[in-house]
Design a protein around this motif. Structure first.
Motif, short mmCIF file in Angstrom:
data_model
loop_
_atom_site.label_atom_id
_atom_site.label_comp_id
_atom_site.label_asym_id
_atom_site.label_seq_id
_atom_site.Cartn_x
_atom_site.Cartn_y
_atom_site.Cartn_z
N LEU A 136 69.19 46.47 -24.34
CA LEU A 136 70.24 47.07 -24.57
C LEU A 136 71.50 46.31 -24.08
O LEU A 136 72.51 46.44 -24.89
CB LEU A 136 70.36 48.51 -24.06
N PHE A 139 76.30 50.41 -30.84
CA PHE A 139 76.44 51.71 -30.17
C PHE A 139 77.66 52.46 -30.89
O PHE A 139 77.54 53.52 -30.78
CB PHE A 139 77.19 51.14 -28.77
N LEU A 161 75.47 54.46 -33.35
CA LEU A 161 74.87 55.53 -32.61
C LEU A 161 75.79 56.65 -32.34
O LEU A 161 75.44 57.83 -32.52
CB LEU A 161 74.34 54.91 -31.23
N LEU A 210 76.98 54.48 -23.01
CA LEU A 210 75.80 54.13 -23.11
C LEU A 210 75.88 52.64 -23.02
O LEU A 210 74.93 51.85 -22.85
CB LEU A 210 75.32 54.48 -24.41
N LEU A 243 76.13 51.25 -19.45
CA LEU A 243 74.88 51.34 -18.61
C LEU A 243 74.22 50.26 -18.28
O LEU A 243 73.86 50.34 -17.05
CB LEU A 243 74.15 52.52 -19.26
#
Lengths: 456, 378
Positions: free
Chosen positions: B205, B213, B216, B241, B244
């Motif tokens: 990630l 992202f 998403l 996200l 993170l």
């Protein structure tokens, strides 16, 4: 009551129960046989107050708007709404805005009626939410208090809960990956039910602006995009970044005096921290016109102001710090015994670098370059600002070329219906991009790890 | 070396363009409002603007410009010129009683002609005629106003506020979750297929392109959960996200730095694993974790592509006053301005970039300072 007030209230309750439970635990603290500190009893009660009520509140906040709308639609006034379409949605949105006080005047009488209904339903749902949350918090709190007695193992209970919470946090990463995969696969699946994968992957004509609704696949052949992405990201950008980054790493790690190193290394880190939109602006405003003039001077009549070369050059500059720092780490990981042995045998520093250090560090550097390629092909802002929106299948660096990321942005920033082939194509492109970068990342990580194990 | 030369060149070109973006050109305009049908005593509170507008202030200012500079006078002033006059009158109602001279912003073409001496022939000639009346002043409005169609009136406050709200959401979500995940992976997880999967997905990630992202966020937050478009809340969630993994990786590094002797001492006097983590490991690792959070925040602050996809690119002429209101962010504003045809936006873009780079410099400098302090202490 507003959600934020409710959260503060629940937290206040948790603090209160923490105090009460701790005070209770102190009372039997002297009796000798106890396994937990009073504060741990307090934490037990506080967690019991917090977790169920906050979980309920979160679920409520997600579901409430839909439930409110359903309740409003059961109102007799809602029967006058047109059954489907934009007017219905805009009337509902207007009524909601009126009820929330974000709009001041109504354009439609119907919206005004519905707004009144909206307001009453919202008040009722609010009361339900408040009562349920506080009730849940209080009952869980009292249940926890009832458990507080001298033999109760509050510590192990609390610790099990905390461990579970920590586990949940680490699962967020997996959930994100799963979310990315699910959304990409789902939307791409819908796309491929409209356009065959073969047409999409191998077609050479890309012009989403003029899609023929009968045969959308004819203008959605993405081969020029993949070529453009590869040409800019893996070709031109790497041709700039690899030599520059590698040479600067060799210089910094082998030749530079420690004072020079102390200045240059943070400067490279600053270069790595510049936002990509700044690079994009630089590429569009300064580099692209210069490249165009160069192309004209070299005799390319079709030299474009949105050339692949301009985007690739600036992207290369952006990647230099990354390659430099990865290569620096790899060179530093080569055992110093090898370097010293080579120097002791009479090799010059340059020969040592060429014949000993570079071959030894090569797997690490190769892994770093693969990660850099994965970054370059996923880079968006530079190509959005400096590359072209017209996809052409060409190897001429002065011609206009487009990339996958640029097209995703272009496709998704116009109209926003979720089921046209245009928007779905963006998700299919995203899936291809994700797949390629995933493979590159995994291969590079594996390479770097294997290499590190060899010298540890 | 070449890379550094490029950095220096980049900063220099932007600085040269940008510094003039903080300055605006004004022209001395004689105004006479004695005949304006407004009672000076009523000019209080919110109704003052309405009263002045209703009394035809804009027309009076245009008339004054025609008297002073000829028939093309009104077109020489910026769109916001009469607003400057209005604010001056509100501050000093006695201006209504007598003629006065006030400095008002000029239109973008004259502004550029005065600053750089570039522009079309007629504009340059007109600028030369006006030159005695022209003056430069620091553009305070650039920091207090939001986007506008006229470059002399556009400011960055709206975008800056949108960025700050977004980053607040990002850090409030990503830091606790990221630290908790790091603690679990370092202290509690036993090696198993699951933890292996978690590790691989975190490492991957961290290297996934940011635009993924954005996809998403578009599909999940806007499509499935039906959250409002263009909202800082959604932007913050998406960037959370993305940030993170960065926070998890740096936090794990910081936790690993805690000396094992300390762990063994705590275990030796009977601390449980949870007590060990919360009483000893986390306080010691805090500076490193904070550094990671700041670096993650700085990355999120400069990120543009995911925000474009979730719709934070609309033209928004007011600063957002809530997490669910439409907003834009500073890097997105830079991107939007860079697309504008009007030459005046070039300076605005560069000036906004300077603000963004200064912000990032402060953040990263803070991170470096914290790290240095923590290293000195241990």
């Amino acid at each position: 009551m507003k959600g934020s007030t409710l959260v503060i209230l629940v937290v206040g309750l948790a603090v209160l129960f923490w105090q009460v439970a701790r005070a209770r635990a102190y009372q039997f603290g002297g009796s000798g046989k106890f396994g937990s500190l009073p504060a741990q009893h307090g934490w037990f009660a506080a967690l019991w107050v917090l977790l169920p009520s906050l979980a309920f509140l979160a679920a409520w906040q997600i579901n409430a708007p839909g439930m409110v709308t359903d309740a409003v639609l059961r109102d007799p006034a809602a029967a006058a709404l047109p059954p489907t379409g934009l007017t219905r949605a805009s009337l509902l949105a207007e009524a909601r805005a009126l009820a929330n006080g974000t709009a001041t005047g109504a354009f439609h009488g119907l919206a005004r009626d519905l707004a009144r209904r909206y307001a009453t339903v919202q008040v009722r749902f609010n009361w339900i939410a408040t009562a349920a949350t506080l009730g849940l918090a209080l009952s869980a709190g009292f249940a926890a208090l009832a458990k507080v007695h001298s033999g109760f193992r509050a510590r192990s209970q609390v610790e099990r809960l905390v461990t579970l919470l920590l586990l949940g946090a680490s699962l967020v990463a997996i959930l994100t990956t799963a979310g990315i995969l699910a959304s990409l696969f789902w939307e791409s699946g819908r796309f491929f039910s409209l356009v065959s994968p073969g047409q999409f992957l191998l077609g050479t004509h890309w012009s989403p602006q003029s899609i023929d609704p009968a045969a959308p696949g004819d203008s959605l052949g993405s081969l020029p995009l993949f070529w453009g992405t590869f040409f800019i990201g893996a070709g031109i950008a790497m041709a700039v970044a690899v030599p520059l980054g590698l040479l600067s790493a060799i210089y910094l790690s082998q030749y530079a005096a420690s004072t020079t190193r102390r200045v240059l290394k943070p400067a490279l880190e600053v270069l790595a921290g510049v936002p990509t939109v700044v690079y994009g602006y630089f590429a569009a405003l300064t580099v692209a016109p210069a490249v165009r003039h160069l192309g004209m001077a070299l005799g390319y009549a079709d030299a474009s102001g949105e050339s692949a070369l301009a985007a690739g050059l600036v992207m290369g500059i952006m990647i230099v710090p990354f390659i430099s720092s990865v290569s620096d780490d790899s060179l530093a990981a080569v055992p110093s015994a090898m370097r010293e042995a080579s120097l002791a045998l009479g090799a010059t520093p340059a020969e040592t670098v060429r014949h000993v250090l570079l071959p030894a560090a090569l797997p690490g550097i190769a892994g770093g370059i693969m990660l850099a390629v994965s970054r370059a092909i996923g880079e968006t802002m530079i190509v959005v600002m400096a590359a072209s929106g017209v996809a052409t299948l060409t190897a001429n660096p002065f011609a206009s070329t487009s990339t996958v990321t640029r097209q995703i942005v272009d496709l998704l920033t116009g109209e926003q219906t979720f089921d046209s082939p245009k928007t779905l194509a963006a998700f299919a492109l995203g899936l291809a991009l994700f797949g390629v970068t995933l493979c590159l990342n995994l291969a590079a990580l594996g390479l770097v790890r294997r290499y590190r194990e060899r010298y540890d | 070396m070449i890379a550094l030369a490029c950095l220096a060149f980049l900063v220099a070109t932007i600085a040269v363009d940008g510094v003039t973006g903080f300055v605006r050109t004004t022209v001395a305009l004689p105004v006479d409002l004695t005949h304006l049908p407004v009672d000076a005593r009523t000019l209080t509170g919110r109704s003052a603007n309405l009263a002045l507008t209703g009394a035809g202030l804009e027309r009076s200012v245009d008339a004054a410009a025609t008297r002073a500079f000829g028939s093309d006078g009104p077109t020489l002033l910026g769109d916001g010129a009469w607003l400057t006059v209005r604010d001056a009158v509100r501050r000093h109602p006695d201006l209504l009683a007598r003629p006065f001279v006030i400095h008002v912003p000029v239109t973008s073409a004259i502004d550029i002609a005065y600053k750089h001496g570039t522009g079309s022939g007629p504009v340059l000639a007109r600028m030369q005629q006006l030159k005695p009346a022209l003056d430069s002043e620091f553009d305070r409005d650039f920091f207090t106003s939001s986007d506008a169609t006229d470059p002399t009136r556009a400011g960055i406050w709206g975008a800056l506020k949108g960025s700050l709200l977004t980053i607040a959401v990002t850090l409030l979500l990503a830091t606790p979750i990221g630290v908790a995940a790091a603690v679990y992976l370092e202290e509690f997880a036993r090696p198993s297929r699951w933890t292996g999967l978690i590790e691989v997905s975190i490492n991957n990630l961290a290297a996934v392109p940011s635009i993924i992202f954005g996809l998403l966020g578009l599909a999940l937050f806007l499509g499935t959960l039906g959250m409002p478009r263009s909202a800082p809340l959604v932007g913050g969630l998406t960037l959370a996200l993305m940030t993170l993994p960065v926070i998890v990786i740096t936090a794990r590094g910081a936790i690993r730095q805690v000396p094992p002797s300390l762990r063994e001492a705590a275990m030796g006097v009977g601390a449980s694993p949870v007590q060990l983590v919360f009483h000893h490991v986390l306080p010691l690792a805090a500076p490193g974790i904070l550094t990671g959070a700041i670096i993650g925040g700085a990355r999120a602050l400069g990120e543009t592509a995911p925000l474009l996809l979730i719709g934070m690119r609309a033209f928004i002429a007011a600063a957002p006053d809530g997490l669910t209101r439409p907003a834009t962010a500073l890097p997105v504003q830079i991107f939007l301005w860079s697309d504008q045809v009007d030459g005046g936006f070039v300076e605005n873009t560069s000036a906004a970039i300077i603000v963004l780079l200064l912000l990032l410099l402060v953040l990263n400098g803070g991170a470096v300072y914290w790290r240095a302090r923590a290293e000195r202490r241990s």
